[in-house]
Structures are given as C-alpha cells and as structure tokens.
Design a protein around this motif. Sequence first.
Motif, PDB file in Angstrom:
ATOM      1  N   THR A 130     -47.680  28.269   9.975  1.00 42.44           N
ATOM      2  CA  THR A 130     -46.945  29.348  10.320  1.00 42.44           C
ATOM      3  C   THR A 130     -46.060  29.793   9.164  1.00 42.44           C
ATOM      4  N   ALA A 131     -45.355  31.042   9.095  1.00 47.02           N
ATOM      5  CA  ALA A 131     -44.517  31.122   7.987  1.00 47.02           C
ATOM      6  C   ALA A 131     -43.246  30.537   8.006  1.00 47.02           C
ATOM      7  N   ASP A 132     -42.734  29.751   9.008  1.00 48.63           N
ATOM      8  CA  ASP A 132     -41.415  29.000   9.258  1.00 48.63           C
ATOM      9  C   ASP A 132     -41.793  27.657   8.630  1.00 48.63           C
ATOM     10  N   LYS A 133     -43.221  27.040   8.869  1.00 49.49           N
ATOM     11  CA  LYS A 133     -43.615  25.689   8.022  1.00 49.49           C
ATOM     12  C   LYS A 133     -43.688  25.916   6.882  1.00 49.49           C
ATOM     13  N   TRP A 134     -44.170  26.926   6.376  1.00 50.35           N
ATOM     14  CA  TRP A 134     -44.416  27.059   4.679  1.00 50.35           C
ATOM     15  C   TRP A 134     -43.124  27.437   4.040  1.00 50.35           C
ATOM     16  N   PHE A 135     -42.003  27.983   4.733  1.00 53.43           N
ATOM     17  CA  PHE A 135     -40.648  27.998   4.311  1.00 53.43           C
ATOM     18  C   PHE A 135     -40.164  26.729   4.217  1.00 53.43           C
ATOM     19  N   THR A 136     -39.983  25.877   5.293  1.00 55.50           N
ATOM     20  CA  THR A 136     -39.829  24.571   5.298  1.00 55.50           C
ATOM     21  C   THR A 136     -40.306  23.863   4.179  1.00 55.50           C
ATOM     22  N   PHE A 137     -41.601  23.885   3.905  1.00 56.22           N
ATOM     23  CA  PHE A 137     -42.451  23.082   2.951  1.00 56.22           C
ATOM     24  C   PHE A 137     -41.809  23.526   1.491  1.00 56.22           C
ATOM     25  N   ILE A 138     -41.429  24.794   1.207  1.00 55.13           N
ATOM     26  CA  ILE A 138     -40.915  25.182  -0.014  1.00 55.13           C
ATOM     27  C   ILE A 138     -39.514  24.783  -0.208  1.00 55.13           C
ATOM     28  N   TRP A 139     -38.796  24.877   0.713  1.00 55.89           N
ATOM     29  CA  TRP A 139     -37.412  24.246   0.356  1.00 55.89           C
ATOM     30  C   TRP A 139     -37.195  22.849   0.168  1.00 55.89           C
ATOM     31  N   VAL A 140     -38.059  22.078   1.000  1.00 52.43           N
ATOM     32  CA  VAL A 140     -38.076  20.593   0.819  1.00 52.43           C
ATOM     33  C   VAL A 140     -38.634  20.248  -0.514  1.00 52.43           C
ATOM     34  N   PHE A 141     -39.646  20.972  -0.844  1.00 53.54           N
ATOM     35  CA  PHE A 141     -40.079  20.676  -2.163  1.00 53.54           C
ATOM     36  C   PHE A 141     -39.396  20.904  -3.240  1.00 53.54           C
ATOM     37  N   VAL A 142     -38.531  22.191  -3.221  1.00 55.57           N
ATOM     38  CA  VAL A 142     -37.854  22.504  -4.329  1.00 55.57           C
ATOM     39  C   VAL A 142     -36.609  21.332  -4.334  1.00 55.57           C
ATOM     40  N   LEU A 143     -35.958  21.250  -3.248  1.00 52.26           N
ATOM     41  CA  LEU A 143     -34.668  20.389  -3.102  1.00 52.26           C
ATOM     42  C   LEU A 143     -34.969  18.806  -3.496  1.00 52.26           C
ATOM     43  N   GLY A 144     -36.305  18.550  -3.094  1.00 51.75           N
ATOM     44  CA  GLY A 144     -36.670  17.312  -3.277  1.00 51.75           C
ATOM     45  C   GLY A 144     -36.907  16.978  -4.551  1.00 51.75           C
ATOM     46  N   LEU A 145     -37.671  17.851  -5.249  1.00 51.24           N
ATOM     47  CA  LEU A 145     -38.182  17.829  -6.639  1.00 51.24           C
ATOM     48  C   LEU A 145     -37.035  17.918  -7.468  1.00 51.24           C
ATOM     49  N   LEU A 146     -35.900  18.787  -7.282  1.00 51.06           N
ATOM     50  CA  LEU A 146     -34.800  18.832  -7.991  1.00 51.06           C
ATOM     51  C   LEU A 146     -33.906  17.526  -8.085  1.00 51.06           C
ATOM     52  N   ALA A 147     -33.868  17.011  -6.764  1.00 44.97           N
ATOM     53  CA  ALA A 147     -33.077  15.773  -6.625  1.00 44.97           C
ATOM     54  C   ALA A 147     -33.661  14.617  -7.689  1.00 44.97           C
ATOM     55  N   CYS A 148     -34.958  14.537  -7.329  1.00 48.25           N
ATOM     56  CA  CYS A 148     -35.661  13.456  -8.015  1.00 48.25           C
ATOM     57  C   CYS A 148     -35.814  13.647  -9.593  1.00 48.25           C
ATOM     58  N   THR A 149     -35.742  15.141 -10.184  1.00 52.34           N
ATOM     59  CA  THR A 149     -35.666  15.196 -11.615  1.00 52.34           C
ATOM     60  C   THR A 149     -34.333  14.761 -12.116  1.00 52.34           C
ATOM     61  N   LEU A 150     -33.018  15.104 -11.476  1.00 51.56           N
ATOM     62  CA  LEU A 150     -31.917  14.884 -11.920  1.00 51.56           C
ATOM     63  C   LEU A 150     -31.649  13.301 -11.986  1.00 51.56           C
ATOM     64  N   LEU A 151     -32.092  12.775 -10.794  1.00 52.68           N
ATOM     65  CA  LEU A 151     -31.947  11.387 -10.702  1.00 52.68           C
ATOM     66  C   LEU A 151     -32.868  10.690 -11.703  1.00 52.68           C
ATOM     67  N   GLY A 152     -33.917  11.244 -12.217  1.00 54.36           N
ATOM     68  CA  GLY A 152     -34.702  10.503 -13.283  1.00 54.36           C
ATOM     69  C   GLY A 152     -34.047  10.754 -14.609  1.00 54.36           C
ATOM     70  N   ILE A 153     -33.457  11.865 -14.719  1.00 50.74           N
ATOM     71  CA  ILE A 153     -32.599  12.065 -15.957  1.00 50.74           C
ATOM     72  C   ILE A 153     -31.683  10.930 -16.005  1.00 50.74           C
ATOM     73  N   ALA A 154     -30.720  10.800 -14.922  1.00 46.47           N
ATOM     74  CA  ALA A 154     -29.647   9.989 -14.830  1.00 46.47           C
ATOM     75  C   ALA A 154     -29.994   8.349 -15.171  1.00 46.47           C
ATOM     76  N   PHE A 155     -31.364   8.108 -14.272  1.00 44.30           N
ATOM     77  CA  PHE A 155     -31.715   6.575 -14.381  1.00 44.30           C
ATOM     78  C   PHE A 155     -32.289   6.541 -15.604  1.00 44.30           C
ATOM     79  N   SER A 156     -32.688   7.300 -16.518  1.00 36.47           N
ATOM     80  CA  SER A 156     -33.258   6.941 -17.804  1.00 36.47           C
ATOM     81  C   SER A 156     -32.447   6.081 -18.819  1.00 36.47           C
TER      82      SER A 156
END
Length: 259
Positions: A130-156
Amino acid sequence: MIGLVLRQGGIEFKQFVRTRESFVFTLLFPAMILLIFGSIFQGTIAGVPFKQYFAAGMIASGLLSSGFQNLAISIPIERDRGVLKRFRSTPMPKWVYFGGKFLQVFVIGVLATALLFVIGAFYGLKLPSTADKWFTFIWVFVLGLLACTLLGIAFSAAARTGRSGPAVVTPVALILQFISGVYFPFGSLPHWMQQIAALFPLKWMCQGMRSVFLPESFAAQEPAGSFELGKVALVLGLWCVAGLVLSLLTFRWTTKRDG
C-alpha cells in the motif's frame, strides 16, 4: 554549490568501491548474513515466517552498516592519512565534505537495501503493498539513515588511529544488533535488554521496518502491543538532532599528534 557536493559525493563513492574491505563489509555483509541465516532458521513467529521477520531487521541493520559503521571506520583512516587536514586547508567550504559523505551513505544505503530486497524475495519477503506502507518505509529509511550517518561522524572521534576503528566500532554495532531485535524476536529478549535497546535508534528502525514488512496482526507481539510509529518518528528525529550536536562537538580534522 550543489555541483560541488555531487562531485565530492562521486569521489567518496569511488573511494568506497575501491576499498574492498569497506565494500564487502558495508554493502555485502548484511546480504550475506541474510542469505546464511535465512537458510538456517525455520519456523514462525505468531504466524509470520521467521525469515520474513529476520529480513525486516536486516534491512534496518543494513542502514546502520551503511551510515554508522561505514563512517565511524573510514573517517579515522582519512584523518590518519592526513586527508582531512589537507581538505581543511583548501578554500572549499567544509560542509561540502560532509555533503559528499551524506551522498555516499545515501547511495550505499539504497544499494544495500535493494540487494536485501532481492535476497529477501527468495525467502518470501513481501514488499509493501500500500501507499501508506511505502510512505512509512521512506521516512523510516531517511530518518534512520540520517541518524546513523550523524552518529557515525560523531563516533569517528572514538578511534585514536585508523587501524583501531574496526575494533572500536564493530563491537558496538554487533551489540546493538543483538539487543534491538535483528537476530531474535524483540519481545522474547529480557526486559532489561529491551529497555537498553530502546535508548538507541536501531531498535526503533527495526520496529518501523517490521510495521512495513510484517502484517498488522504482528503489532500485538510488540512490547507495547502496537508498532508505535509516532514514537518511532519522534525517537529517530531526536537522534538526528543529538547526532548533529555530537558531531559538532566531537569531530576532529586532525589527529592529536598533529595538534
């Protein structure tokens, strides 16, 4: 300026592909784990094949690998080799470097997820219908990847040398995977372990991905009796802010011996 970021992102991605260790561990390792574990584990969880549950967790874990592990290991190596010191001495805006890293991580995250989709399909992974599930996937993907990227920079900053990066970062990533419901049903973990996992983004990324790839009936198996998508968005958003603050406070362009 956008052109500079795109160019820097292209350079970063080429360097990533040319580094075989990073390429295999970051891009292919989650896929290999899914392939191996998917062949070993049988049975169901509340009527859902364990393979499908595991695939949802590995997609979230792939984002952790693409962002957190990738940058927390590669940046200390660049710092050790003097790459960051030379970059800082150029007239190019410093944010172009980070923009290139974000672009590199995004491309790797998309490729890793697509590869997991392909392998997961062999184990019956059902893509969002469904479109709702794809929308959920997109925002979880974006927020999760952004959080992991910033934490990776910090933890370096935690690795004193480039060689010590994997030894410092890999145990942290593995512990988070084990306590966040990637390899085992989250509801079956000890309560104290669930409480610790809830402090970190991977648990919420896994929960968000389960809401996308597992049926609505599986929500009853979550500790709260629902997927708590509002809370997932809030926690991941807070970790994005925390990651940005920590990056600004901890990131170093030079090693301690360089001053």
